[in-house]
Design a protein around this motif. Structure first.
Motif, short mmCIF file in Angstrom:
data_model
loop_
_atom_site.label_atom_id
_atom_site.label_comp_id
_atom_site.label_asym_id
_atom_site.label_seq_id
_atom_site.Cartn_x
_atom_site.Cartn_y
_atom_site.Cartn_z
N ASP A 160 -4.55 -1.20 -7.61
CA ASP A 160 -3.05 -1.42 -7.99
C ASP A 160 -2.44 -2.74 -7.42
N GLU A 172 -0.21 0.72 2.53
CA GLU A 172 0.50 0.49 0.92
C GLU A 172 1.53 -0.74 1.22
N SER A 173 1.98 -0.93 2.41
CA SER A 173 3.24 -1.74 2.66
C SER A 173 2.83 -3.29 2.72
N ASP A 187 -8.16 6.83 -2.10
CA ASP A 187 -6.70 6.17 -2.02
C ASP A 187 -6.76 4.95 -1.70
N ALA A 204 -5.19 1.81 -3.83
CA ALA A 204 -4.35 0.88 -3.35
C ALA A 204 -4.55 -0.54 -3.62
#
Length: 363
Positions: free
Chosen positions: A277, A341-342, A270, A274
């Motif tokens: 992306d 992710e933030s 993951d 991330a």
């Protein structure tokens, strides 16, 4: 009022490093100046520029003292030692943060250096000793590692982990003997969550830069057996600094250990997704063994690509980190570790805009 009329009551090692520079801003803002900074001679010019940027060209809030933690008495002369007579709080951040470090420099700086700083704290009879360790004193502990864990018979990925573990053992022994100390264990520290700013591209940045060095339409990484069950625990610099600045100012944190980690980290796959992306890359993870992957990383590094074989050990790292002590202490303060992710977009943007930053550790 100028700080020039006051003697330093705070001594800090690790300036002008990435964490030390950020922390000293916070200490000055809360009125702890002037702050004495132990600086190696080879970093004197950089330290002067950094001090001027923080305290102003005419500011006296940061005072530089040439020395070296690998030397007894920190390499300070008698005159400098006399200047530090009023010091009652010592922040020890200096260390070699390098996963591929050789054993001799790691032991000299991380272990013997910490012992020398502890001796200086005893000689100065400080009221507080603030020590920055790392979550990775865990080594390859198989299970959940909390603030209560340390000597668990663990093996280690590298000499950095081993020597930071040995250094923390020394600190905890002094704590048990009465030293009023607080220990902070950051996880893998990356750039600022708001700006992406970082001081060097190490750790997860090898993965990010390797992806960015490939075509966006088709980039390749390696997937190790067990990676899906492994976590990559990453924290931004501002969270670490906010936590240390807050906790170090409280009397109830003496004799405590705080793991500054992400309580809900991403799994390795993951984490890769991330980054991919955020970078706008299509990434294919090709299964491979650790030994083959390390050989490929060594070959890539020889060709000048951003690769470090030592980072591969963290793609199947068996340890999970929990921070119950930290979460209790920071409850209600508004200081929380943001989810990766933030802020991953900010990290990627900073790397793209600053391609010339290196990966060399200060030593």
């Amino acid at each position: 009022m100028s700080d020039g009329t006051r003697d330093p009551r705070v001594l800090l090692t690790g300036f002008p490093g990435f964490l030390g520079s950020a922390l000293i801003e916070r200490l000055l803002a809360r009125g702890d100046g002037p702050i004495a900074c132990l600086v190696q001679p080879q970093y004197r010019e950089l330290a002067e520029r950094q001090a001027a940027a923080i305290a102003g060209p005419d500011g006296d809030g940061i005072r530089l003292y040439e020395g070296d933690i690998t030397d007894p008495d920190l390499g300070l002369g008698d005159g400098d030692l006399a200047d530090l007579h009023a010091v009652d709080e010592l922040y020890h951040l200096a260390a070699i943060y390098d996963l591929a470090v050789d054993p001799e420099p790691a032991e000299a700086v991380n272990v013997r250096g910490t012992e020398h700083v502890l001796d200086a704290a005893a000689d100065l009879d400080v009221d507080r000793f603030q020590y920055v360790s790392t979550c990775y004193v865990s080594g390859r502990y198989d299970g959940v590692f909390t603030e209560d864990h340390l000597q668990e018979g663990q093996s280690f990925n590298n000499h950095y982990e081993r020597t930071k573990y040995e250094a923390e053992v020394l600190v905890q022994e002094r704590m048990e003997a009465g030293l009023p100390a607080t220990i902070y264990r950051p996880a893998i520290v990356v750039g600022d969550s708001e700006t992406g700013e970082t001081g060097k591209y190490d750790g997860p940045y090898y993965l990010l830069r390797l992806i960015l060095s490939q075509p966006a339409a088709f980039s390749v990484t390696t997937g190790l057996p067990g990676a899906a069950d492994a976590e990559l625990n990453v924290v931004p610099r501002d969270f670490v600094i906010d936590a240390i600045a807050h906790l170090s100012g409280r009397e109830d944190t003496v004799s405590e250990v705080y793991q500054l980690c992400d309580p809900a980290p991403l799994s390795v796959p993951d984490f890769v997704d991330a980054i991919a992306d955020a970078a706008g890359h299509r990434v294919l993870s090709v299964p491979g063994t650790k030994s083959i992957t390390k050989r490929l990383m060594r070959a890539a590094a020889v060709r000048g690509l951003p690769a470090e074989p030592a980072t591969i050990d963290y793609l199947d790292h068996p340890t999970r980190y929990a921070c119950p002590n930290t979460r209790r202490a920071l409850a209600g303060t508004g200081i929380d570790c943001p989810p990766f992710e933030s802020y991953v977009d900010e990290l990627v943007a900073f790397v793209r805009e600053n391609p010339d930053i290196g990966d060399e550790a200060m030593a």
